[in-house]
Scaffold this motif. Sequence first.
Motif, PDB file in Angstrom:
ATOM      1  N   LEU A 126       7.670  13.061 -18.562  1.00 57.94           N
ATOM      2  CA  LEU A 126       6.292  12.624 -18.344  1.00 57.94           C
ATOM      3  C   LEU A 126       6.258  11.135 -17.995  1.00 57.94           C
ATOM      4  N   LEU A 127       7.148  10.355 -18.622  1.00 58.40           N
ATOM      5  CA  LEU A 127       7.233   8.930 -18.318  1.00 58.40           C
ATOM      6  C   LEU A 127       7.549   8.721 -16.840  1.00 58.40           C
ATOM      7  N   PHE A 128       8.545   9.446 -16.340  1.00 63.35           N
ATOM      8  CA  PHE A 128       8.966   9.275 -14.951  1.00 63.35           C
ATOM      9  C   PHE A 128       7.854   9.674 -13.973  1.00 63.35           C
ATOM     10  N   VAL A 129       7.206  10.801 -14.243  1.00 61.24           N
ATOM     11  CA  VAL A 129       6.116  11.248 -13.373  1.00 61.24           C
ATOM     12  C   VAL A 129       4.954  10.243 -13.401  1.00 61.24           C
ATOM     13  N   SER A 130       4.628   9.775 -14.581  1.00 64.58           N
ATOM     14  CA  SER A 130       3.514   8.839 -14.730  1.00 64.58           C
ATOM     15  C   SER A 130       3.796   7.503 -14.043  1.00 64.58           C
ATOM     16  N   LEU A 131       5.048   7.061 -14.096  1.00 57.73           N
ATOM     17  CA  LEU A 131       5.407   5.825 -13.415  1.00 57.73           C
ATOM     18  C   LEU A 131       5.251   5.962 -11.905  1.00 57.73           C
ATOM     19  N   LEU A 132       5.554   7.136 -11.376  1.00 56.16           N
ATOM     20  CA  LEU A 132       5.337   7.382  -9.947  1.00 56.16           C
ATOM     21  C   LEU A 132       3.857   7.236  -9.594  1.00 56.16           C
ATOM     22  N   VAL A 133       2.996   7.837 -10.420  1.00 48.90           N
ATOM     23  CA  VAL A 133       1.556   7.774 -10.177  1.00 48.90           C
ATOM     24  C   VAL A 133       1.037   6.353 -10.391  1.00 48.90           C
ATOM     25  N   TYR A 134       1.559   5.678 -11.409  1.00 46.91           N
ATOM     26  CA  TYR A 134       1.193   4.285 -11.690  1.00 46.91           C
ATOM     27  C   TYR A 134       1.463   3.388 -10.480  1.00 46.91           C
ATOM     28  N   GLY A 135       2.467   3.758  -9.697  1.00 43.88           N
ATOM     29  CA  GLY A 135       2.801   2.977  -8.506  1.00 43.88           C
ATOM     30  C   GLY A 135       1.676   2.893  -7.502  1.00 43.88           C
ATOM     31  N   ALA A 136       0.708   3.816  -7.547  1.00 37.72           N
ATOM     32  CA  ALA A 136      -0.425   3.755  -6.626  1.00 37.72           C
ATOM     33  C   ALA A 136      -1.208   2.458  -6.813  1.00 37.72           C
ATOM     34  N   GLY A 137      -1.272   1.981  -8.051  1.00 41.13           N
ATOM     35  CA  GLY A 137      -1.963   0.723  -8.307  1.00 41.13           C
ATOM     36  C   GLY A 137      -1.244  -0.457  -7.685  1.00 41.13           C
ATOM     37  N   THR A 138       0.088  -0.430  -7.761  1.00 44.24           N
ATOM     38  CA  THR A 138       0.894  -1.495  -7.158  1.00 44.24           C
ATOM     39  C   THR A 138       0.675  -1.544  -5.659  1.00 44.24           C
ATOM     40  N   ALA A 139       0.708  -0.384  -5.008  1.00 49.30           N
ATOM     41  CA  ALA A 139       0.503  -0.318  -3.555  1.00 49.30           C
ATOM     42  C   ALA A 139      -0.879  -0.809  -3.168  1.00 49.30           C
ATOM     43  N   THR A 140      -1.870  -0.406  -3.937  1.00 47.08           N
ATOM     44  CA  THR A 140      -3.247  -0.791  -3.620  1.00 47.08           C
ATOM     45  C   THR A 140      -3.463  -2.269  -3.833  1.00 47.08           C
ATOM     46  N   ASN A 141      -2.846  -2.812  -4.883  1.00 44.78           N
ATOM     47  CA  ASN A 141      -2.952  -4.237  -5.136  1.00 44.78           C
ATOM     48  C   ASN A 141      -2.448  -5.036  -3.941  1.00 44.78           C
ATOM     49  N   LEU A 142      -1.380  -4.573  -3.325  1.00 40.94           N
ATOM     50  CA  LEU A 142      -0.849  -5.245  -2.146  1.00 40.94           C
ATOM     51  C   LEU A 142      -1.732  -5.007  -0.923  1.00 40.94           C
ATOM     52  N   GLN A 143      -2.195  -3.768  -0.725  1.00 40.43           N
ATOM     53  CA  GLN A 143      -2.982  -3.474   0.472  1.00 40.43           C
ATOM     54  C   GLN A 143      -4.348  -4.133   0.461  1.00 40.43           C
ATOM     55  N   ALA A 144      -4.836  -4.480  -0.715  1.00 39.97           N
ATOM     56  CA  ALA A 144      -6.137  -5.161  -0.785  1.00 39.97           C
ATOM     57  C   ALA A 144      -6.108  -6.504  -0.065  1.00 39.97           C
ATOM     58  N   ARG A 145      -4.902  -7.087   0.084  1.00 36.54           N
ATOM     59  CA  ARG A 145      -4.798  -8.385   0.765  1.00 36.54           C
ATOM     60  C   ARG A 145      -5.209  -8.288   2.222  1.00 36.54           C
ATOM     61  N   TYR A 146      -5.164  -7.065   2.789  1.00 34.35           N
ATOM     62  CA  TYR A 146      -5.533  -6.901   4.189  1.00 34.35           C
ATOM     63  C   TYR A 146      -7.038  -6.872   4.410  1.00 34.35           C
ATOM     64  N   ALA A 147      -7.795  -6.501   3.375  1.00 32.37           N
ATOM     65  CA  ALA A 147      -9.226  -6.265   3.557  1.00 32.37           C
ATOM     66  C   ALA A 147      -9.960  -7.500   4.078  1.00 32.37           C
ATOM     67  N   GLY A 148      -9.585  -8.668   3.564  1.00 36.64           N
ATOM     68  CA  GLY A 148     -10.265  -9.884   4.001  1.00 36.64           C
ATOM     69  C   GLY A 148      -9.943 -10.290   5.421  1.00 36.64           C
ATOM     70  N   THR A 149      -8.845  -9.757   5.975  1.00 32.17           N
ATOM     71  CA  THR A 149      -8.440 -10.154   7.327  1.00 32.17           C
ATOM     72  C   THR A 149      -9.148  -9.351   8.411  1.00 32.17           C
ATOM     73  N   ASP A 150      -9.809  -8.264   8.034  1.00 30.88           N
ATOM     74  CA  ASP A 150     -10.383  -7.372   9.037  1.00 30.88           C
ATOM     75  C   ASP A 150     -11.358  -8.087   9.974  1.00 30.88           C
ATOM     76  N   ILE A 151     -12.166  -8.985   9.418  1.00 29.63           N
ATOM     77  CA  ILE A 151     -13.118  -9.705  10.267  1.00 29.63           C
ATOM     78  C   ILE A 151     -12.922 -11.214  10.186  1.00 29.63           C
ATOM     79  N   ALA A 152     -11.754 -11.632   9.722  1.00 26.81           N
ATOM     80  CA  ALA A 152     -11.447 -13.066   9.674  1.00 26.81           C
ATOM     81  C   ALA A 152     -11.024 -13.548  11.057  1.00 26.81           C
ATOM     82  N   PRO A 153     -11.370 -14.778  11.449  1.00 19.33           N
ATOM     83  CA  PRO A 153     -10.879 -15.347  12.711  1.00 19.33           C
ATOM     84  C   PRO A 153      -9.357 -15.428  12.683  1.00 19.33           C
ATOM     85  N   PRO A 154      -8.683 -15.298  13.838  1.00 20.10           N
ATOM     86  CA  PRO A 154      -7.210 -15.348  13.866  1.00 20.10           C
ATOM     87  C   PRO A 154      -6.618 -16.579  13.200  1.00 20.10           C
ATOM     88  N   THR A 155      -7.309 -17.712  13.306  1.00 22.23           N
ATOM     89  CA  THR A 155      -6.777 -18.958  12.727  1.00 22.23           C
ATOM     90  C   THR A 155      -6.995 -19.046  11.221  1.00 22.23           C
TER      91      THR A 155
END
Length: 442
Positions: A126-155
């Motif tokens: 159960l620990l191993f399976v749960s750690l796999l699912v827990y990884g979704a938070g890690t991925a999302t934490n990183l992908q959130a950095r892109y949200a602000g760039t969607d309408i940001a000027p290139p500079t």
Amino acid sequence: MQTALSKEKIAGRGESLSIYIESPEKQHKLYRRTMAIVIASQVFGGAGLAAGITVGALLAQDMLGTDSYAGVPAALFTLGSAAAALIVGRLSQRLGRRVGLAAGFLTGGLGAAGVVLAAVLNHVALLFVSLLVYGAGTATNLQARYAGTDIAPPTKRAKAISAAMMFTTFGAVAGPNFVNITGSVATSIGAPALSGPFMLATVAYLLAGLVLLIFLRPDPLIVAKAIAEAQQLKDSQDSTKPLHALEAGINKRGIIVGASVMVLTQIVMIAIMTMTPVHMKHHGHGLGEVGLVIGIHVAAMYLPSLLTGYLVDKYGRMPMSYASGVTLLLAGLLAAFAPGDSMVLLILALALLGLGWNFGLISGTAAIVDATSPQIRAKTQGTVDVLIALAGASGGALSGMVVAQSNYSTLSLAGGVLSLLLIPVVLWSRKKPQDGLPKGSK
């Protein structure tokens, strides 16, 4: 030009996309609002992220009774983040950042709750399976950095990335320093002390998801796609602006370089970071000291982000990639040769490790954003983050084996030398400089 675009509605707002297409002022206001919401979610997301890197290896060590597999938790939640990165990226491309990011954080919260249950039941599977699912938070934490760039000027793209990352610091630094407190809470209800940080992660990830789900309206990616489509239609009607096949090659080069920089920095950082708590425990350091070192490491990963973003926008993506490689090399050398009982040198080594990762992630992310259009951006970003997560999983899994067969110094030295591969990658990207790229990408 207005046809379908002007009739399309922003989900949940009843506002026409045309008001953003036609008004730079509205775009700027949406950019500021988006950044505020992403920052709020990142504070919670950072706290959820900290649990796995602080006590994940120690929890596995206790449950498995061996150091050889102490790197497995980092490998599992980074492997889980690989699958989640792909899903979150595709979901964001299809339904917008709000749905994609919220789903990722909420899933990560469920995974953290599963880790707590596994610790209570002493159930390794159960620990191993749960750690796999827990990884979704890690991925999302990183992908959130892109949200602000969607309408940001290139500079200002690197600044937008850095702002989201910097505010992750508040939660990410607080998390490791609550190890003793959350451990006491866990033991007070009959759970193992090492499950305490994952209790905090459960609440933190769920709150991060709810903030985005409720407040990230209108969706920045949907607006950015509409603006890009309107501009493409305008350009297609302007015979002085033909599309060149060469542009696709330039974009591919930018994606390859940005991805390579982030993958290499992730491997080095995860490998050394994962085994540092185990290394410290072997030299008599307690949980509080481990939390302090990891807390400073995480602070160095995120706190300098605003300065890094400014430097990336001002001096370019590639020079800061060089800086990443050199900084990681110094971190690896210091970790390799520092006495195991020296808190000062361990703190300095892990701080440099976090700083080198920060340089690489922001410069690499900016290169990816430069190389993509809103129509394919989230999907491409998700795919690149899969590679980053797989690199982290490899680093985490191999780190425990390297230390078991050799020692922490060998691992750290190997990581430092590996970071030097950033230099030929950057040199390749500059071999045939092209015109037409955003200033900061050169």
